[in-house]
Write a protein that holds these residues in place. Sequence first.
Motif, PDB file in Angstrom:
ATOM      1  N   GLU A  20      13.827  46.350  92.573  1.00 22.18           N
ATOM      2  CA  GLU A  20      14.468  47.477  91.911  1.00 22.18           C
ATOM      3  C   GLU A  20      15.329  48.260  92.901  1.00 22.18           C
ATOM      4  O   GLU A  20      16.420  48.730  92.558  1.00 22.18           O
ATOM      5  CB  GLU A  20      13.422  48.430  91.308  1.00 22.18           C
ATOM      6  CG  GLU A  20      12.708  47.880  90.073  1.00 22.18           C
ATOM      7  CD  GLU A  20      11.784  46.713  90.416  1.00 22.18           C
ATOM      8  OE1 GLU A  20      11.693  45.781  89.606  1.00 22.18           O
ATOM      9  OE2 GLU A  20      11.162  46.744  91.505  1.00 22.18           O
ATOM     10  N   LEU A  21      14.835  48.399  94.125  1.00 17.82           N
ATOM     11  CA  LEU A  21      15.596  49.134  95.139  1.00 17.82           C
ATOM     12  C   LEU A  21      16.917  48.422  95.432  1.00 17.82           C
ATOM     13  O   LEU A  21      17.956  49.060  95.579  1.00 17.82           O
ATOM     14  CB  LEU A  21      14.784  49.266  96.429  1.00 17.82           C
ATOM     15  CG  LEU A  21      13.643  50.280  96.414  1.00 17.82           C
ATOM     16  CD1 LEU A  21      12.854  50.196  97.721  1.00 17.82           C
ATOM     17  CD2 LEU A  21      14.154  51.695  96.213  1.00 17.82           C
ATOM     18  N   LEU A  22      16.880  47.100  95.493  1.00 12.86           N
ATOM     19  CA  LEU A  22      18.107  46.353  95.767  1.00 12.86           C
ATOM     20  C   LEU A  22      19.124  46.562  94.644  1.00 12.86           C
ATOM     21  O   LEU A  22      20.323  46.736  94.898  1.00 12.86           O
ATOM     22  CB  LEU A  22      17.807  44.864  95.930  1.00 12.86           C
ATOM     23  CG  LEU A  22      17.147  44.457  97.243  1.00 12.86           C
ATOM     24  CD1 LEU A  22      16.831  42.961  97.249  1.00 12.86           C
ATOM     25  CD2 LEU A  22      18.032  44.798  98.433  1.00 12.86           C
ATOM     26  N   LYS A  23      18.628  46.584  93.409  1.00 11.45           N
ATOM     27  CA  LYS A  23      19.531  46.818  92.261  1.00 11.45           C
ATOM     28  C   LYS A  23      20.147  48.203  92.374  1.00 11.45           C
ATOM     29  O   LYS A  23      21.348  48.390  92.165  1.00 11.45           O
ATOM     30  CB  LYS A  23      18.748  46.724  90.955  1.00 11.45           C
ATOM     31  CG  LYS A  23      18.470  45.330  90.487  1.00 11.45           C
ATOM     32  CD  LYS A  23      18.154  45.298  88.971  1.00 11.45           C
ATOM     33  CE  LYS A  23      17.374  44.031  88.627  1.00 11.45           C
ATOM     34  NZ  LYS A  23      16.035  44.286  88.088  1.00 11.45           N
ATOM     35  N   GLU A  24      19.296  49.178  92.696  1.00 12.94           N
ATOM     36  CA  GLU A  24      19.785  50.552  92.815  1.00 12.94           C
ATOM     37  C   GLU A  24      20.835  50.642  93.915  1.00 12.94           C
ATOM     38  O   GLU A  24      21.866  51.289  93.761  1.00 12.94           O
ATOM     39  CB  GLU A  24      18.613  51.485  93.141  1.00 12.94           C
ATOM     40  CG  GLU A  24      19.034  52.949  93.161  1.00 12.94           C
ATOM     41  CD  GLU A  24      17.991  53.835  93.836  1.00 12.94           C
ATOM     42  OE1 GLU A  24      16.835  53.392  94.016  1.00 12.94           O
ATOM     43  OE2 GLU A  24      18.340  54.980  94.182  1.00 12.94           O
ATOM     44  N   MET A  33      22.903  54.299 100.687  1.00 12.55           N
ATOM     45  CA  MET A  33      21.439  54.207 100.581  1.00 12.55           C
ATOM     46  C   MET A  33      20.997  53.015 101.405  1.00 12.55           C
ATOM     47  O   MET A  33      21.664  51.979 101.418  1.00 12.55           O
ATOM     48  CB  MET A  33      21.070  53.990  99.116  1.00 12.55           C
ATOM     49  CG  MET A  33      19.628  53.586  98.884  1.00 12.55           C
ATOM     50  SD  MET A  33      19.390  53.051  97.185  1.00 12.55           S
ATOM     51  CE  MET A  33      17.836  52.175  97.322  1.00 12.55           C
ATOM     52  N   GLY A  34      19.906  53.128 102.112  1.00 10.71           N
ATOM     53  CA  GLY A  34      19.476  52.038 102.984  1.00 10.71           C
ATOM     54  C   GLY A  34      18.000  51.718 102.846  1.00 10.71           C
ATOM     55  O   GLY A  34      17.188  52.585 102.513  1.00 10.71           O
ATOM     56  N   ILE A  35      17.657  50.456 103.078  1.00  8.69           N
ATOM     57  CA  ILE A  35      16.267  50.007 103.082  1.00  8.69           C
ATOM     58  C   ILE A  35      16.044  49.322 104.427  1.00  8.69           C
ATOM     59  O   ILE A  35      16.820  48.444 104.810  1.00  8.69           O
ATOM     60  CB  ILE A  35      16.012  48.980 101.959  1.00  8.69           C
ATOM     61  CG1 ILE A  35      16.525  49.520 100.616  1.00  8.69           C
ATOM     62  CG2 ILE A  35      14.527  48.646 101.875  1.00  8.69           C
ATOM     63  CD1 ILE A  35      16.711  48.433  99.575  1.00  8.69           C
ATOM     64  N   VAL A  89       8.222  49.936 105.695  1.00 10.72           N
ATOM     65  CA  VAL A  89       9.492  49.972 104.958  1.00 10.72           C
ATOM     66  C   VAL A  89       9.948  51.416 104.822  1.00 10.72           C
ATOM     67  O   VAL A  89       9.156  52.278 104.427  1.00 10.72           O
ATOM     68  CB  VAL A  89       9.345  49.409 103.527  1.00 10.72           C
ATOM     69  CG1 VAL A  89      10.719  49.224 102.905  1.00 10.72           C
ATOM     70  CG2 VAL A  89       8.568  48.115 103.524  1.00 10.72           C
ATOM     71  N   ALA A  90      11.212  51.666 105.130  1.00  9.11           N
ATOM     72  CA  ALA A  90      11.788  53.000 104.950  1.00  9.11           C
ATOM     73  C   ALA A  90      12.940  52.913 103.961  1.00  9.11           C
ATOM     74  O   ALA A  90      13.727  51.961 103.997  1.00  9.11           O
ATOM     75  CB  ALA A  90      12.294  53.537 106.287  1.00  9.11           C
ATOM     76  N   PHE A 115      12.988  53.072 110.468  1.00 13.14           N
ATOM     77  CA  PHE A 115      13.917  54.165 110.190  1.00 13.14           C
ATOM     78  C   PHE A 115      15.348  53.771 110.560  1.00 13.14           C
ATOM     79  O   PHE A 115      16.279  53.966 109.772  1.00 13.14           O
ATOM     80  CB  PHE A 115      13.535  55.416 110.977  1.00 13.14           C
ATOM     81  CG  PHE A 115      12.278  56.080 110.505  1.00 13.14           C
ATOM     82  CD1 PHE A 115      11.163  56.168 111.327  1.00 13.14           C
ATOM     83  CD2 PHE A 115      12.200  56.651 109.236  1.00 13.14           C
ATOM     84  CE1 PHE A 115      10.002  56.791 110.900  1.00 13.14           C
ATOM     85  CE2 PHE A 115      11.039  57.272 108.795  1.00 13.14           C
ATOM     86  CZ  PHE A 115       9.933  57.346 109.632  1.00 13.14           C
ATOM     87  N   VAL A 116      15.511  53.245 111.772  1.00 12.58           N
ATOM     88  CA  VAL A 116      16.864  52.921 112.222  1.00 12.58           C
ATOM     89  C   VAL A 116      17.462  51.795 111.379  1.00 12.58           C
ATOM     90  O   VAL A 116      18.622  51.849 110.982  1.00 12.58           O
ATOM     91  CB  VAL A 116      16.870  52.547 113.722  1.00 12.58           C
ATOM     92  CG1 VAL A 116      18.279  52.192 114.178  1.00 12.58           C
ATOM     93  CG2 VAL A 116      16.342  53.701 114.557  1.00 12.58           C
ATOM     94  N   ASN A 117      16.653  50.779 111.090  1.00 13.77           N
ATOM     95  CA  ASN A 117      17.150  49.686 110.251  1.00 13.77           C
ATOM     96  C   ASN A 117      17.606  50.200 108.893  1.00 13.77           C
ATOM     97  O   ASN A 117      18.603  49.735 108.338  1.00 13.77           O
ATOM     98  CB  ASN A 117      16.079  48.604 110.093  1.00 13.77           C
ATOM     99  CG  ASN A 117      15.928  47.756 111.356  1.00 13.77           C
ATOM    100  OD1 ASN A 117      16.798  47.765 112.235  1.00 13.77           O
ATOM    101  ND2 ASN A 117      14.821  47.030 111.461  1.00 13.77           N
ATOM    102  N   ALA A 118      16.891  51.181 108.356  1.00 14.11           N
ATOM    103  CA  ALA A 118      17.277  51.735 107.050  1.00 14.11           C
ATOM    104  C   ALA A 118      18.621  52.466 107.150  1.00 14.11           C
ATOM    105  O   ALA A 118      19.485  52.307 106.286  1.00 14.11           O
ATOM    106  CB  ALA A 118      16.192  52.678 106.542  1.00 14.11           C
TER     107      ALA A 118
END
Lengths: 168, 292, 784
Positions: C437-441, C452-454, C635-636, C745-748
């Motif tokens: 769902e996050l990827l879709k968002e 927006m980042g994950i 995961v952030a 955090f940084v990757n996000a």
Amino acid sequence: MARHPSGGSEDGTGVNLQYSGEEKIAVGPGVVWAFVTDPGKVGRCMPEVKEVAVQDQTHVDAVVQVAVGPVRGKFKLKVELLPDASGRRIDMKISGGGFGSAVDMTAGADVVDAGDGTTLLKWSGQAIARGPVAAVGGRVLDAQAKKLIEQAFANVRRELSAPMVDQA
Amino acid sequence: MIPAAFEYVRAHSIDEAIAHLQQHGGDARVLAGGQSLIPAMRFRLARPAVLVDINSVRDLSYLRASDGVLEIGATSRDSDVERAGWIGDRRWSLIHDVSRVVADPVVRQMGTVVGSLCHNDPSGDWTTAALASRAEVVVRGKAGARTVPIDEFLVDSFTTAVGEGEMAVAARFPKPDDRTAGSYQKIERKVGDFATAAAAVQISLNADGTVRAAGIALSAAGPCALRVDEAERLLVGREPRDETIRAAADAASRRSAPQADLRGGVDYKKHLAGVLVARGLRQALARLGARA
Amino acid sequence: MSTEPKPGGSLGVAMKRKEDPRFIQGKGRYVDDISLPGMLHLAIVRSPYPHAGITSIDISEAMRVPGVRAVITGKDLEAAGLGWLPTFHGFDKQMVLAIGKVLFQYQEVAAVFAESRGAAADGAEAVHVEYAPLPVVTDPFAARTDQVILRPDREKKTNHIYHWEVGDKDATARALRTSPRRISQRIWFQRCHPAPLEPCGCVAQFDAMGRLQFYVTSQAPHVYRTALAIVTGIAEDKIHVISPDIGGGFGNKVPVYPGYVCAIVGALKLGRPVKWIESRTENLTSTGFARDYHMDVEIGATDDGRMTALHVATTADHGAFDAAADPTKYPAGMFGIVTGSYDVPAAHAEVDAYFTNKAPGGIAYRCSFRVTEASYAIERAMDILADELRMDPVEVRRKNFVRKDQFPYQSRLGFTYDSGDYQKALDVALEKIGYKELLKEQTAKRLRGELMGIGFSTFTEVVGAGPSKHFDILGIKMFDSAEIRIHPTGAGIVRTGTKSQGQGHETTWAQIVAEELGLDPQNIMVEEGDTDTAPYGLGTYASRSTPVAGGAIAMAARRVREKAKKVAAHLLEVGEADVEWQDYKFQVKGVPAKSVTMKEVAFAAYTNMSQNEPGLEASYYYDPPNMTFPSGCYVAVVDVDRETGEVKVRRFLAVDDCGIIINPLIVEGQIHGGLTEGFAIAFMQEIQYDSDGNNLNTNFTDYLLPTSLETPHWETAKVTTPSPHHPIGAKGVGESPNVGSPAAFVNAVIDALSPLGVRHLDMPITRDKVWRAIRAAEAKTALA
């Protein structure tokens, strides 16, 4: 009048401060030169100076009063004059202590003949402040240091422009 | 760190406090919340010979909204304002916003509004709000009291119109009408940090939706909190449309003269000044139910 | 193995901490609470210059300040043979008080002893030191050129301290050269500082018998005792070190500081107790910092994302002295964990360390001995690899994970990982965070220009130092110990060689004993920190307590149980061989009705022991067979404000595998604390020095600790793979959240900025930095 440049390094550290400015003085360059190479006279131009002690031909100690809001106290300055052989440029090393901090300044002034019997005193300086004054007061330090330096050179102009009993 | 030695006196009346200040002149400092003074003393940057404690002067602890003025006594705490029963009214929205972001919730229990104005920190919040809302400060000395408009009261970094032997006893904020709302926008690295950039906005509308009056001020944008009168003039008499708001924001950005420090560079902070003025105006207008 | 507590047992029980009531009521006893009759106060004069010769020290005005009793300088200490003290790493020494010159701003120059704290501060102000400034070196890459030699006192006149490496240099270089795909990135882990709430301090007193009573904020009291004996020449039995309650250590309270030595010297010379408590500024500017590793990471990979090689070359900034408290054979600590959770066929890691004009240290802030640096490097680099290959960072990780059937796993850099299930932790994380769902968002938001980042961090770390064949501090092997004594009425006491600074040992150790012996943990007292009574141990840091001391406690408790069994047999009137320990009782084999409790046995051990040895106690010194390897998947999810550069952490999920959990509540506390630290490090913390050597972050206005108001809400979950070699299967957890979170955090953030072409930003990720990166990217697009 002083131009105020970046006020610090690129990343905005603010404790390495640079200033420059110009004073138009209504007397000839020779008189100005005699003044700025005289340690006693230079010492007495420091703003809010409370004590001046000439050590020798090129060294003078001064105690200045600092008052910025709640921060009040005395700063001890040691000034070394380094006149250039050309008679047209003087460099200065100033180190100061007070409030558990250390301030080191280098300044220089070019004495320029304006051609009409007046002189242009072009000055620039750099200050490095260390200790609580810099760490805690950093936000205010820049503006205050700029003010003090401007005042010092303005005092030079004022002393030289006012009629004096002896101008030797 | 340990402060330098000092004498401590506790005043029980305004006159007593002033008498102490008269006696010791520049060697004395007033102690109310102490949230700025005590840290300065602990770093030995401030060394008052005498601290005059006014926390026991009951006559100074009040919040009075009357006669078109909100008067805040010298020992009223930030948290008193934050929790006042009437603070939720839209006309006070600028002051309400500020009261929630000054320092942190713990400091606000002790810190005072008047103390903040007297300290005049370039990054202070109350000074900025005071400029935008055209406040005044009541100063008492041996000769009596005088009221100083905030523009004149704030002289330079950490320097105000309060002279030796004098004391600020109250801050007066004009009561806005019911077509007024404000907003305080603050960017801080964490709760409790000084503002990286902040903007205070107060805007009053005419019945026809044009701007009757505007107050716009910036914090952390120069040696003192800064009122951007060019931005105010751009709004007055006009409908607060998007282009007008952006023009006001650009004026604020140009006027802002911040210092580079660990919070950011000059360009970043000037940019933020514009962003925050725009956001503040939009929020104030939204509170008024108006559209930009 | 089940993680649910057994009925009647203490393992896995989320009991509230026994030590907390005194802490939250202000009834703890810290070093600064100690006041001895006739006590003097010590204040230290410090240098404002980062590198300067000392021309003169004038103490005359200081001696005239009312209340000042003495002032000493480096010259005085040198005359007494105490001018220098060995650093824990053993390869270097550091000045106690400056001798001849100063090497970092705020370095100790003189010590003032006075009747009150105020008088000591007044006295320190009145000491006048003349300095002759020398050129300043703050950049380790500049130090490397040896243009300015900082340590003329050393035999080799160079700023290079050591070179260390591990792995196969040639195979790795070959593999990199021949890999179809490669990434390389300089990744800097900035200098930061743990800033424990209580700063360092001590009270030193020579008692009437000439014994040194030394109260001190020490994470390793026994090591201090031995070190002091060696340095001062005082016999070790005449030194008594006591660490009372400590308000946070995080590695900051491992080194021996000059203030401690000055206090002891003052107490000896002046014949009065001396107290030294440092200020916040002193703590931030002169005590053990953390990190400051410049890591050049190269990864080779196939086109479909399989890693072929990993090479990391690190430039380490150690400050003015090598005071990094590492085990002797590991000058770069456990940096070899840099292959992380991945099965890399070829790997080579090397570290070169340099002196600079900064405060000494390097090992602190839950670093697990450089594991934080290594973990950050590999987790950041994996995202860069994914970006280069245009692959989902989750898939790249999965492809390269060490598989569950590969454990115990031998890494190319010398570690044998005990256990782990990385795929499971990742699956749990993906499900709980709602990855699809996050990827879709994110896709929808990107179309609107919203950022927006994950970000993921699938880390494996290494703790529990450590097996005697590899690890020692100043030669002392890194075992740990426990002594357990059970009283007649079934209460008891356990003493260990560890020292809690807030980790909850008074509860956890009681739970282990209670679990092994079927007693009530509320009645098991835990004592640590007093070298006269506690058995010898190496202290608490790098998450070693549960793996090592926890092992010792379990083994000691089992020895107690063996002795108790003999008394139980007597009570049950059967032979010892017919007694078994079942359901927390001794029972006759096959006859559960015939049983006695440990409580009954304890009483009998003193009143009715028959031919058995009276009393009920045992001790155990535990030499762990291996380190333990906690792991996790963090995961952030972040949203970035384009106009202001603000990063809001919308969600953060931590899935941890720390093996068997003794107290879930305490483990949650450790995780929350460590994640908060990781958040601080990622977004707001740095100890910076400008090019003139000024420390710019000397108090909490400029060195930022997040408050509860901006700290994200932490979501947690667990996966459990017990440690096969640990007596309870526990691995330890204290360091993991700080090890694993900064990369998430940084990757996000980088993921959020990736549509703009941003590939890497160094920490701390400040608003100014983010805004500049966005502007630079927008400018590039405008030009394109």
